[in-house]
Scaffold this motif. Structure first.
Motif, PDB file in Angstrom:
ATOM      1  N   UNK A  83       0.776  -1.223  -0.025  1.00  0.00           N
ATOM      2  CA  UNK A  83       0.300  -0.176   0.279  1.00  0.00           C
ATOM      3  C   UNK A  83       1.474   1.447  -0.539  1.00  0.00           C
ATOM      4  N   UNK A  84       1.978   1.245   1.002  1.00  0.00           N
ATOM      5  CA  UNK A  84       2.763   2.142   0.687  1.00  0.00           C
ATOM      6  C   UNK A  84       3.580   2.499  -0.654  1.00  0.00           C
ATOM      7  N   UNK A  85       4.057   1.831  -1.409  1.00  0.00           N
ATOM      8  CA  UNK A  85       4.074   1.622  -2.875  1.00  0.00           C
ATOM      9  C   UNK A  85       3.953   2.361  -3.642  1.00  0.00           C
ATOM     10  N   UNK A  86       2.230   1.492  -3.503  1.00  0.00           N
ATOM     11  CA  UNK A  86       0.781   2.493  -4.586  1.00  0.00           C
ATOM     12  C   UNK A  86       0.729   3.203  -3.937  1.00  0.00           C
ATOM     13  N   UNK A  87       0.797   3.844  -2.855  1.00  0.00           N
ATOM     14  CA  UNK A  87       0.488   5.416  -2.781  1.00  0.00           C
ATOM     15  C   UNK A  87       1.558   6.531  -2.856  1.00  0.00           C
ATOM     16  N   UNK A  88       2.872   5.645  -3.938  1.00  0.00           N
ATOM     17  CA  UNK A  88       3.519   6.901  -3.949  1.00  0.00           C
ATOM     18  C   UNK A  88       3.487   6.420  -5.546  1.00  0.00           C
ATOM     19  N   UNK A  89       2.986   5.123  -6.203  1.00  0.00           N
ATOM     20  CA  UNK A  89       2.805   5.124  -7.932  1.00  0.00           C
ATOM     21  C   UNK A  89       2.046   4.140  -7.661  1.00  0.00           C
ATOM     22  N   UNK A  90       1.658   3.345  -9.594  1.00  0.00           N
ATOM     23  CA  UNK A  90       1.066   2.410  -9.831  1.00  0.00           C
ATOM     24  C   UNK A  90       2.223   1.530 -10.085  1.00  0.00           C
ATOM     25  N   UNK A 116      -9.577  -7.836  -2.799  1.00  0.00           N
ATOM     26  CA  UNK A 116     -11.091  -8.323  -2.163  1.00  0.00           C
ATOM     27  C   UNK A 116     -11.451  -7.387  -1.103  1.00  0.00           C
ATOM     28  N   UNK A 117     -10.958  -6.523  -0.259  1.00  0.00           N
ATOM     29  CA  UNK A 117     -10.584  -5.538   0.587  1.00  0.00           C
ATOM     30  C   UNK A 117     -11.409  -4.787   0.329  1.00  0.00           C
ATOM     31  N   UNK A 118     -10.976  -4.263  -1.418  1.00  0.00           N
ATOM     32  CA  UNK A 118     -11.480  -2.899  -2.156  1.00  0.00           C
ATOM     33  C   UNK A 118     -10.011  -2.257  -2.006  1.00  0.00           C
ATOM     34  N   UNK A 119      -9.006  -2.355  -1.196  1.00  0.00           N
ATOM     35  CA  UNK A 119      -8.270  -1.268  -1.257  1.00  0.00           C
ATOM     36  C   UNK A 119      -7.317  -1.202  -2.343  1.00  0.00           C
ATOM     37  N   UNK A 120      -7.753  -2.265  -2.946  1.00  0.00           N
ATOM     38  CA  UNK A 120      -5.866  -1.737  -4.848  1.00  0.00           C
ATOM     39  C   UNK A 120      -6.746  -2.430  -6.059  1.00  0.00           C
ATOM     40  N   UNK A 121      -6.992  -1.596  -6.415  1.00  0.00           N
ATOM     41  CA  UNK A 121      -7.544  -2.258  -8.037  1.00  0.00           C
ATOM     42  C   UNK A 121      -6.610  -2.362  -8.350  1.00  0.00           C
ATOM     43  N   UNK A 133      -0.424  -6.365 -15.804  1.00  0.00           N
ATOM     44  CA  UNK A 133      -1.337  -5.708 -14.992  1.00  0.00           C
ATOM     45  C   UNK A 133      -0.781  -4.791 -13.974  1.00  0.00           C
ATOM     46  N   UNK A 134      -1.894  -3.741 -13.961  1.00  0.00           N
ATOM     47  CA  UNK A 134      -1.427  -2.223 -13.247  1.00  0.00           C
ATOM     48  C   UNK A 134      -1.728  -2.361 -11.842  1.00  0.00           C
ATOM     49  N   UNK A 135      -1.454  -1.989 -10.413  1.00  0.00           N
ATOM     50  CA  UNK A 135      -1.914  -2.401  -9.878  1.00  0.00           C
ATOM     51  C   UNK A 135      -2.255  -1.079  -9.481  1.00  0.00           C
ATOM     52  N   UNK A 136      -2.923  -0.261  -8.643  1.00  0.00           N
ATOM     53  CA  UNK A 136      -3.220   0.934  -8.356  1.00  0.00           C
ATOM     54  C   UNK A 136      -3.942   0.949  -6.931  1.00  0.00           C
ATOM     55  N   UNK A 137      -3.936   1.916  -5.647  1.00  0.00           N
ATOM     56  CA  UNK A 137      -4.111   2.246  -4.400  1.00  0.00           C
ATOM     57  C   UNK A 137      -5.368   2.837  -4.621  1.00  0.00           C
ATOM     58  N   UNK A 138      -6.474   2.289  -4.163  1.00  0.00           N
ATOM     59  CA  UNK A 138      -7.829   2.554  -4.192  1.00  0.00           C
ATOM     60  C   UNK A 138      -7.854   4.066  -2.665  1.00  0.00           C
ATOM     61  N   UNK A 139      -9.011   4.681  -2.868  1.00  0.00           N
ATOM     62  CA  UNK A 139      -9.362   5.916  -1.905  1.00  0.00           C
ATOM     63  C   UNK A 139      -9.518   5.093  -0.139  1.00  0.00           C
ATOM     64  N   UNK A 140      -9.821   3.882  -0.511  1.00  0.00           N
ATOM     65  CA  UNK A 140      -9.756   2.510   1.231  1.00  0.00           C
ATOM     66  C   UNK A 140      -9.095   2.144   0.964  1.00  0.00           C
ATOM     67  N   UNK A 141      -7.999   2.023   0.304  1.00  0.00           N
ATOM     68  CA  UNK A 141      -6.742   1.821   0.946  1.00  0.00           C
ATOM     69  C   UNK A 141      -5.718   2.871   0.777  1.00  0.00           C
ATOM     70  N   UNK A 142      -5.683   4.071   0.632  1.00  0.00           N
ATOM     71  CA  UNK A 142      -4.871   5.316   1.257  1.00  0.00           C
ATOM     72  C   UNK A 142      -5.163   5.907   3.277  1.00  0.00           C
ATOM     73  N   UNK A 143      -7.121   5.687   2.552  1.00  0.00           N
ATOM     74  CA  UNK A 143      -6.722   5.624   3.980  1.00  0.00           C
ATOM     75  C   UNK A 143      -6.634   4.943   5.048  1.00  0.00           C
TER      76      UNK A 143
END
Length: 204
Positions: A83-90, A116-121, A133-143
């Protein structure tokens, strides 16, 4: 709270790959040289001011324990590092494993849990004639990752998604894929509209 920018990440990852210490030659022989001397010096000064790197007597730099705690400490669970990494970049799977230095199997397990917990898309993107496949953080993940700054990692509970949530996540992935496709805009809007309608009916 996002602690690093993309250039900060590159510099610190270089330090990790060089066993904690890097010098001018290492910078010159890395992809960072594309930034130019001025930008690199500014980034090094910023990292030093934040105590993420220290200057050695021979002019080299070393990554500090404070910086290691962000992405490269055993005390930080893998899901939190992701999550910390994806918060920097996808990132793609390869970028995640290369940066964190963790096995793909372990990364996949935690990515699926986060998705599955909707933290990452996850969304497929075309890169050099390949679908990646590119992974990005969602608002719930940032929170959630921001919350750990105060409450710690042990208070984050992962649960099986309620009925419909996993389907909703898949609909979002399909919608994004449609938007990134080569279809005519009117056709994109038509398909995405239908998917949005389906999503609304599932979100009870």
């Amino acid at each position: 709270m996002r602690k690093l920018g993309t250039i900060d990440l590159e510099i610190l990852h270089l330090a990790i790959t060089k066993k904690g210490t890097f010098n001018e030659n290492n910078l010159e022989n890395s992809e960072l040289k594309r930034l130019g001397v001025g930008k690199i010096l500014d980034s090094l000064a910023s990292l030093k001011d934040r105590k993420f790197i220290s200057l050695n007597k021979d002019g080299s730099f070393s990554i500090t324990d404070l910086a290691r705690e962000i992405l490269w400490s055993d005390s930080v669970p893998v899901w939190a590092k992701i999550l910390r990494l994806l918060q920097i970049k996808s990132c793609s799977m390869k970028q995640i494993t290369d940066t964190l230095g963790t096995s793909e199997k372990e990364i996949l397990e935690d990515l699926e849990k986060l998705r599955k917990n909707q933290f990452v898309l996850m969304s497929p993107q075309r890169q050099e004639d390949k679908i990646v496949k590119i992974y990005e953080i969602m608002d719930e993940g940032i929170e959630e990752i921001d919350k750990t700054e105060e409450t710690g990692f042990e208070n984050t509970k992962f649960s099986d998604p309620p009925p419909g949530i996993e389907i909703i996540s898949l609909i979002e992935e399909i919608s994004k894929k449609i938007q990134d496709s080569q279809l005519e805009q009117t056709e994109k809007n038509n398909i995405v509209g239908k998917l949005s309608s389906l999503k609304s009916k599932l979100e009870i």
